[in-house]
Design a protein around this motif. Structure first.
Motif, PDB file in Angstrom:
ATOM      1  N   VAL A 316       0.840  -1.306  -0.137  1.00 19.56           N
ATOM      2  CA  VAL A 316       0.150   0.020   0.187  1.00 19.56           C
ATOM      3  C   VAL A 316       0.731   1.460   0.014  1.00 19.56           C
ATOM      4  O   VAL A 316       1.742   1.578   0.768  1.00 19.56           O
ATOM      5  CB  VAL A 316      -0.996   0.068   1.189  1.00 19.56           C
ATOM      6  N   GLY A 317       0.555   2.346  -0.936  1.00 23.46           N
ATOM      7  CA  GLY A 317       1.474   3.384  -0.915  1.00 23.46           C
ATOM      8  C   GLY A 317       0.777   4.510  -1.071  1.00 23.46           C
ATOM      9  O   GLY A 317      -0.446   4.728  -1.279  1.00 23.46           O
ATOM     10  N   VAL A 322       5.597   3.936   1.576  1.00 25.27           N
ATOM     11  CA  VAL A 322       4.813   2.603   0.909  1.00 25.27           C
ATOM     12  C   VAL A 322       5.241   1.465   1.885  1.00 25.27           C
ATOM     13  O   VAL A 322       6.388   1.383   2.485  1.00 25.27           O
ATOM     14  CB  VAL A 322       5.622   2.122  -0.679  1.00 25.27           C
ATOM     15  N   GLN A 323       4.192   0.852   2.205  1.00 21.50           N
ATOM     16  CA  GLN A 323       4.167  -0.333   3.393  1.00 21.50           C
ATOM     17  C   GLN A 323       3.963  -1.722   2.512  1.00 21.50           C
ATOM     18  O   GLN A 323       3.013  -1.885   1.829  1.00 21.50           O
ATOM     19  CB  GLN A 323       3.164   0.129   4.300  1.00 21.50           C
ATOM     20  N   LEU A 324       4.854  -2.476   3.139  1.00 26.23           N
ATOM     21  CA  LEU A 324       4.855  -4.035   2.632  1.00 26.23           C
ATOM     22  C   LEU A 324       4.336  -4.784   3.839  1.00 26.23           C
ATOM     23  O   LEU A 324       4.958  -4.811   4.936  1.00 26.23           O
ATOM     24  CB  LEU A 324       6.031  -4.469   2.014  1.00 26.23           C
ATOM     25  N   THR A 325       3.393  -5.593   3.547  1.00 27.24           N
ATOM     26  CA  THR A 325       2.788  -6.561   4.718  1.00 27.24           C
ATOM     27  C   THR A 325       2.607  -7.868   4.248  1.00 27.24           C
ATOM     28  O   THR A 325       2.123  -8.118   3.144  1.00 27.24           O
ATOM     29  CB  THR A 325       1.565  -6.017   5.616  1.00 27.24           C
ATOM     30  N   THR A 357      11.599   1.275   7.975  1.00 30.56           N
ATOM     31  CA  THR A 357      11.359   0.706   9.509  1.00 30.56           C
ATOM     32  C   THR A 357      11.083  -0.539   8.955  1.00 30.56           C
ATOM     33  O   THR A 357      10.341  -1.261   8.081  1.00 30.56           O
ATOM     34  CB  THR A 357      10.412   1.252  10.330  1.00 30.56           C
ATOM     35  N   PHE A 358      11.520  -1.563  10.080  1.00 29.13           N
ATOM     36  CA  PHE A 358      11.113  -3.033   9.746  1.00 29.13           C
ATOM     37  C   PHE A 358      10.478  -3.750  11.024  1.00 29.13           C
ATOM     38  O   PHE A 358      11.119  -3.429  12.043  1.00 29.13           O
ATOM     39  CB  PHE A 358      12.080  -3.636   9.243  1.00 29.13           C
ATOM     40  N   ALA A 372       7.078  -3.766   6.679  1.00 29.51           N
ATOM     41  CA  ALA A 372       8.316  -2.986   6.208  1.00 29.51           C
ATOM     42  C   ALA A 372       7.662  -1.738   5.694  1.00 29.51           C
ATOM     43  O   ALA A 372       6.871  -1.680   4.625  1.00 29.51           O
ATOM     44  CB  ALA A 372       9.297  -3.433   5.173  1.00 29.51           C
ATOM     45  N   THR A 373       8.358  -0.631   6.270  1.00 26.30           N
ATOM     46  CA  THR A 373       7.746   0.740   5.506  1.00 26.30           C
ATOM     47  C   THR A 373       8.889   1.301   5.109  1.00 26.30           C
ATOM     48  O   THR A 373      10.087   1.736   5.566  1.00 26.30           O
ATOM     49  CB  THR A 373       7.159   1.458   6.480  1.00 26.30           C
TER      50      THR A 373
END
Length: 381
Positions: A316-317, A322-325, A357-358, A372-373
């Protein structure tokens, strides 16, 4: 070889950042004081009672500084005991201290937290005390061997723990360095691809400049845009290491390649990939990092998530980040949490290098989550 080994031991530095004093230290201090008071109350030679209490107090207090001042602690504690045992030999009517088992932690701390020369000097002091205290009372050969063995075993245990801690620290550093190398390679190959494009556009511009000057202006605009992107990536490469492996000059996998993770899911849990939000204009380094992080997370889920049926990858950006899940619905392994080894260390390092960040850990409802962002725009090193 022996000389080199001794020189290496002598020059060995102290481990960095010894832990601060914790509640266990105060508990150990309290046990030592309580044992000393009990022994003092049961002693028959009351004349030496103040001396016995003083010696016990010095040893108990010294234990509190065993990590930050290992040699000084050993010198004070065992030096005091040497003086006391010499006095016992001379007086010949003074019994020893039986409540000083706490001194067994000092050889351990000396080898665990001291430098090489501190370990050598401190062990010498300890062995001198063992020799003196064995002279103070009649002992058999077995008792003599046991006396030296207890303290040498404590020292050997400290050296073993130190070796394993140093080994793990080196492995973590190597995992982080590998991520730096991989990230530098990704950035290098992306820049090489962009520079190749600039060269091709420049050649095309020269070809059309004479016959169609207006087309040349368009080519220059394209070159300017590509050069700006390339400079952004070059800034990201500053400070990162580059391995000697050759570049393949092909674009690195990026956000558009995430769908391939679902296609490669044969024989394992179903992989669902969902992309949403503002994802246009991502830095190539960020896009490559999102793919690498998702790939590692999916691989870990396949290996370690027991009975997992589904792995959800969401990206999601927005305008700034942008964030990864990555979520799985498997059972967390009781042996070592979820992923083992240093994969998480590398993922965390890659995210940090890109200014993000992670976090990774078990979810409240079951399964494992990786988050992760990363910044959406320009990446700075």
């Amino acid at each position: 070889m022996v000389r080199n080994s001794l020189r290496t031991l002598w020059s060995e530095p102290r481990p960095a950042r010894p832990p601060a004093r914790v509640w266990r230290d105060w508990a150990l201090f309290g046990v030592a004081v309580a044992a000393s008071l009990v022994e003092a109350g049961l002693r028959s030679d009351r004349t030496w009672l103040p001396v016995v209490l003083a010696v016990s107090g010095v040893v108990a207090v010294a234990v509190l500084w065993r990590r930050t001042r290992p040699l000084a602690t050993v010198a004070v504690a065992f030096g005091t005991l040497i003086v006391f045992d010499v006095a016992r030999i001379l007086a010949s009517d003074v019994t020893g201290l039986t409540s000083l088992a706490v001194v067994l932690v000092l050889p351990y701390a000396l080898l665990r937290w001291g430098s090489g020369r501190e370990a050598v000097v401190g062990l010498g002091i300890i062995l001198v005390w063992v020799s003196v205290t064995l002279l103070a009372v009649p002992t058999t050969v077995a008792e003599t061997v046991a006396g030296y063995g207890f303290f040498l075993f404590s020292a050997a245990l400290g050296a073993t723990v130190r070796f394993h801690a140093a080994t793990r620290r080196r492995e973590i550093e190597q995992a982080e360095l590998r991520q730096r190398h991989e990230l530098a390679r990704d950035l290098h190959d992306t820049v090489a691809h962009q520079v190749s494009g600039i060269a091709i556009q420049a050649q095309a511009g020269r070809a059309v400049a004479a016959a169609h000057p207006e087309r040349a202006a368009e080519v220059l605009a394209v070159i300017e845009e590509a050069a700006s992107r390339t400079l952004t990536e070059l800034r990201s490469m500053v400070g990162l290491l580059r391995t000697s492996e050759g570049a393949d000059f092909a674009p690195r996998p990026g956000l558009a390649d995430l769908e391939r993770l679902a296609e490669d899911a044969e024989g394992g849990p179903r992989i669902a990939v969902e992309l949403s939000g503002e994802l246009d204009g991502l830095s190539p380094a960020v896009g490559a990092a999102l793919y690498r992080l998702a790939q590692e997370s999916v691989t870990n889920a396949r290996r370690y998530a027991r009975d997992a049926t589904r792995v959800a990858v969401r990206v999601v950006g927005d305008a700034e980040q942008v964030q990864l899940t990555v979520d799985d619905d498997g059972a967390v392994s009781p042996a070592a949490g979820h992923p083992s080894g240093y994969g998480l260390v590398g993922m965390r390092e890659r995210t940090k290098l890109l200014g993000g960040t992670f976090h990774a850990g078990p979810k409240a409802g079951g399964g494992w989550r990786v988050e992760a962002t990363l910044p959406h725009g320009e990446v700075t090193s």
